[in-house]
Enzyme design. Structure first.
Site, mmCIF file in Angstrom:
data_model
loop_
_atom_site.group_PDB
_atom_site.id
_atom_site.type_symbol
_atom_site.label_atom_id
_atom_site.label_comp_id
_atom_site.label_asym_id
_atom_site.label_seq_id
_atom_site.Cartn_x
_atom_site.Cartn_y
_atom_site.Cartn_z
ATOM 1 N N ASN A 186 -6.262 0.802 -2.986
ATOM 2 C CA ASN A 186 -7.112 1.545 -2.023
ATOM 3 C C ASN A 186 -6.506 2.893 -1.649
ATOM 4 O OD1 ASN A 186 -5.067 0.303 -0.513
ATOM 5 N ND2 ASN A 186 -6.362 -0.025 1.282
ATOM 6 N N HIS A 195 0.764 3.810 8.288
ATOM 7 C CA HIS A 195 -0.161 4.737 8.944
ATOM 8 C C HIS A 195 0.695 5.622 9.848
ATOM 9 C CE1 HIS A 195 -3.768 2.716 7.543
ATOM 10 N NE2 HIS A 195 -3.307 1.557 7.983
ATOM 11 N N HIS A 221 0.862 -1.186 0.000
ATOM 12 C CA HIS A 221 0.000 0.000 0.000
ATOM 13 C C HIS A 221 0.898 1.236 0.000
ATOM 14 C CE1 HIS A 221 -3.694 -2.334 0.851
ATOM 15 N NE2 HIS A 221 -2.877 -3.116 1.542
ATOM 16 N N ASN A 280 -5.295 -6.281 9.422
ATOM 17 C CA ASN A 280 -6.439 -7.054 8.984
ATOM 18 C C ASN A 280 -6.085 -7.891 7.761
ATOM 19 O OD1 ASN A 280 -9.034 -7.996 8.768
ATOM 20 N ND2 ASN A 280 -9.766 -6.215 7.632
ATOM 21 N N ARG A 304 0.070 4.296 -0.775
ATOM 22 C CA ARG A 304 -0.673 5.476 -0.283
ATOM 23 C C ARG A 304 -0.655 6.679 -1.220
ATOM 24 N NH1 ARG A 304 -3.191 2.133 2.865
ATOM 25 N NH2 ARG A 304 -2.313 1.764 4.925
ATOM 26 N N ASP A 309 -8.586 -4.947 -2.666
ATOM 27 C CA ASP A 309 -7.900 -5.143 -1.384
ATOM 28 C C ASP A 309 -8.134 -4.004 -0.387
ATOM 29 O OD1 ASP A 309 -6.105 -6.797 0.279
ATOM 30 O OD2 ASP A 309 -5.023 -4.913 0.344
ATOM 31 N N ASP A 336 2.183 -6.813 2.787
ATOM 32 C CA ASP A 336 0.982 -6.022 3.081
ATOM 33 C C ASP A 336 1.407 -4.702 3.729
ATOM 34 O OD1 ASP A 336 -1.632 -5.251 3.199
ATOM 35 O OD2 ASP A 336 -2.271 -6.750 4.662
HETATM 36 O O1 DOR Z 1 -4.348 -4.222 7.776
HETATM 37 C C1 DOR Z 1 -4.668 -3.860 6.646
HETATM 38 N N1 DOR Z 1 -4.345 -2.640 6.181
HETATM 39 N N2 DOR Z 1 -5.366 -4.702 5.869
HETATM 40 C C2 DOR Z 1 -5.856 -4.325 4.677
HETATM 41 O O2 DOR Z 1 -6.440 -5.126 4.021
HETATM 42 C C3 DOR Z 1 -5.676 -2.935 4.207
HETATM 43 C C4 DOR Z 1 -4.527 -2.307 4.817
HETATM 44 C C5 DOR Z 1 -4.486 -0.807 4.662
HETATM 45 O O3 DOR Z 1 -4.698 -0.307 3.550
HETATM 46 O O4 DOR Z 1 -4.157 -0.113 5.631
HETATM 47 ZN ZN ZN Z 2 -6.095 -6.940 2.293
#
Ligand code: DOR
Ligand code: ZN
Length: 421
Positions: free
Chosen positions: A93, A307, A61, A276, A63, A150, A303
């Site tokens: 996402n 954040h 991700h 998650n 961002r 996702d 993954d």
């Molecule tokens: O923990 C997660 N963070 N699971 C996900 O599926 C998305 C991801 C996120 O974009 O922060």
């Molecule tokens: Zn995911």
């Protein structure tokens, strides 16, 4: 010309494991053998180091666009290079969601300035709202190599089935984030003893398991292919193993935190252990390791989900996700290789070969004529994980404070050294 001297060259495809030199010219491997004599402009003494094809992380991700206070493509690529990752697939996402040619173009343009090779996955449904399928043909033409919602599951089995068929036609990998939201919604950790003791809402394992079953059934019925993202439960491992034995077109991935940690880590009420799917039980960790060793699990991904510290400050309201690009190889070596569960060929298969195969991307081999994307690491060097030293913009690592064994020393992309420890 770049000359790597006396590296332990480990390559899965050519079944190589020996001390050799690698000569690189114009971004390409031009010779691999013992005692290469050449007038190179740069020579790296690789004694004690292992050379493998550059790692490829198919679940990142980045961002960007939209949440660049957490990460952007440039910092994400820096973090990747520091972790020995020479290429990655970014997840859709973002803000806006990657569901248009315009957003793909924005990323591919910016990726040209990045240290590693960046590939794009786009959403299955417009705005990831689960209502209308994206125009996959246009997105594939613009360069997308995979489709996934996702971060969210595709709730409708009918839409997911259509996506599997269309993805197959367009040679796009279809990646499923398996979660039944009617069961999982809003939980902060695994539903179990620890969540009850902490008084925290849990995410039930059945949420992941039910959706994994659905995707396998769809792939079987439609003679299609589906890739299951971030497997975390022993039941999902068993279902995928059985499906593969039956010949169903299913592949899958897991992340280091699922073979290294359990829900016990959540007792700290530290949101840096929230992700998650969530950390599960020791029985799940054991099953994940078994599934990695017996090839039920095809890939190790991160993954990587940055954040900010502010967002992660409050345990209950924090978003899910952990970063991982700068610890994935070290964690894999520490928890799987140094414990004797897998060998270095397996590391290459899981982190270099299979992700590229599943996505239809070239590379993942150390052979003459291949692009010189190479990761050099010291398998025995121990180091302390200090997230404040990371290249990533974010600090939410669940390996923080841990001693890991195995350290990336050089990362090479198209013959250029993009990271040096
Ligand atoms: O923990 C997660 N963070 N699971 C996900 O599926 C998305 C991801 C996120 O974009 O922060
Ligand atoms: Zn995911």
């Amino acid at each position: 010309m770049l000359l790597l001297k006396n590296a332990r060259v480990v390559d899965y495809t050519t079944v190589t494991d020996k001390i050799q030199d690698i000569l690189i010219n114009a971004g390409e491997i031009i010779k691999i053998s013992e005692n290469i004599e050449a007038e190179a402009n740069k020579v790296i003494d690789c004694a004690g180091l292992v050379a493998i094809p550059g790692l490829f992380d198919m679940h990142v991700h980045a961002r960007d666009p939209g949440q660049t206070h957490k990460e952007n493509l440039l910092t994400c690529a820096e973090a990747a290079a520091a972790g020995g990752v020479t290429g990655f697939l970014c997840m859709p996402n973002t803000e806006p969601v990657i569901d248009s040619v315009e957003t793909i173009n924005y990323i591919t343009e910016k990726a040209k300035d990045c240290k590693v090779k960046i590939h794009v996955s786009c959403a299955i449904t417009e705005k990831q709202e689960g209502k209308t399928l994206c125009d996959f043909a246009a997105l594939a033409k613009a360069g997308a190599v995979a489709i996934t919602d996702d971060g969210r599951p595709v709730k409708s089995a009918q839409l997911m089935g259509e996506a599997i068929i269309k993805g197959d036609d367009l040679k796009l990998a279809v990646i499923s984030h398996c979660e039944d939201l009617s069961i999982a919604c809003g939980g902060a950790m695994n539903a179990g003893l620890v969540s009850i003791q902490l008084g925290v809402r849990g995410i039930h394992r059945s949420s992941e398991n039910i959706m994994t079953s659905r995707e396998i059934d769809l792939a079987r019925d439609l003679y299609g292919k589906v890739h299951i993202a971030h497997v975390s439960t022993k039941e999902a491992c068993a279902k995928i193993r059985a499906a593969k034995e039956e010949g169903v077109g299913v592949t899958c991935e897991t992340a280091p935190h699922y073979f290294a940690l359990t829900e016990e880590a959540l007792r700290t009420r530290d949101a840096d252990y929230r992700m998650n799917p969530p950390l599960r039980l020791q029985a799940d960790v054991d099953a994940i390791i078994e599934a990695i060793a017996d090839k039920t699990i095809d890939c190790i991904i991160t993954d990587h989900a940055p954040h900010s510290p502010e967002e992660k400050a409050d345990f209950r309201s924090a978003p899910n996700g952990v970063i991982g690009l700068e610890t994935s190889l070290a964690a894999t070596l520490t928890f799987l290789y140094h414990t004797g569960k897998i060998d270095l060929f397996d590391v290459v298969r899981l982190m270099c070969v299979n992700p590229r195969r599943i996505l239809g991307i070239d590379g993942g081999k150390l052979e003459v004529g291949e692009a010189a994307d190479i990761t050099l690491f010291n398998p025995d060097e121990e180091w302390l994980v200090e997230p404040e030293k990371f290249k990533s913009k974010s600090r939410n690592s669940c390996f923080k404070g841990m001693k890991l064994k195995g350290r990336v020393k050089y990362t090479i992309v198209d013959g250029e050294v993009v990271y040096e420890d």
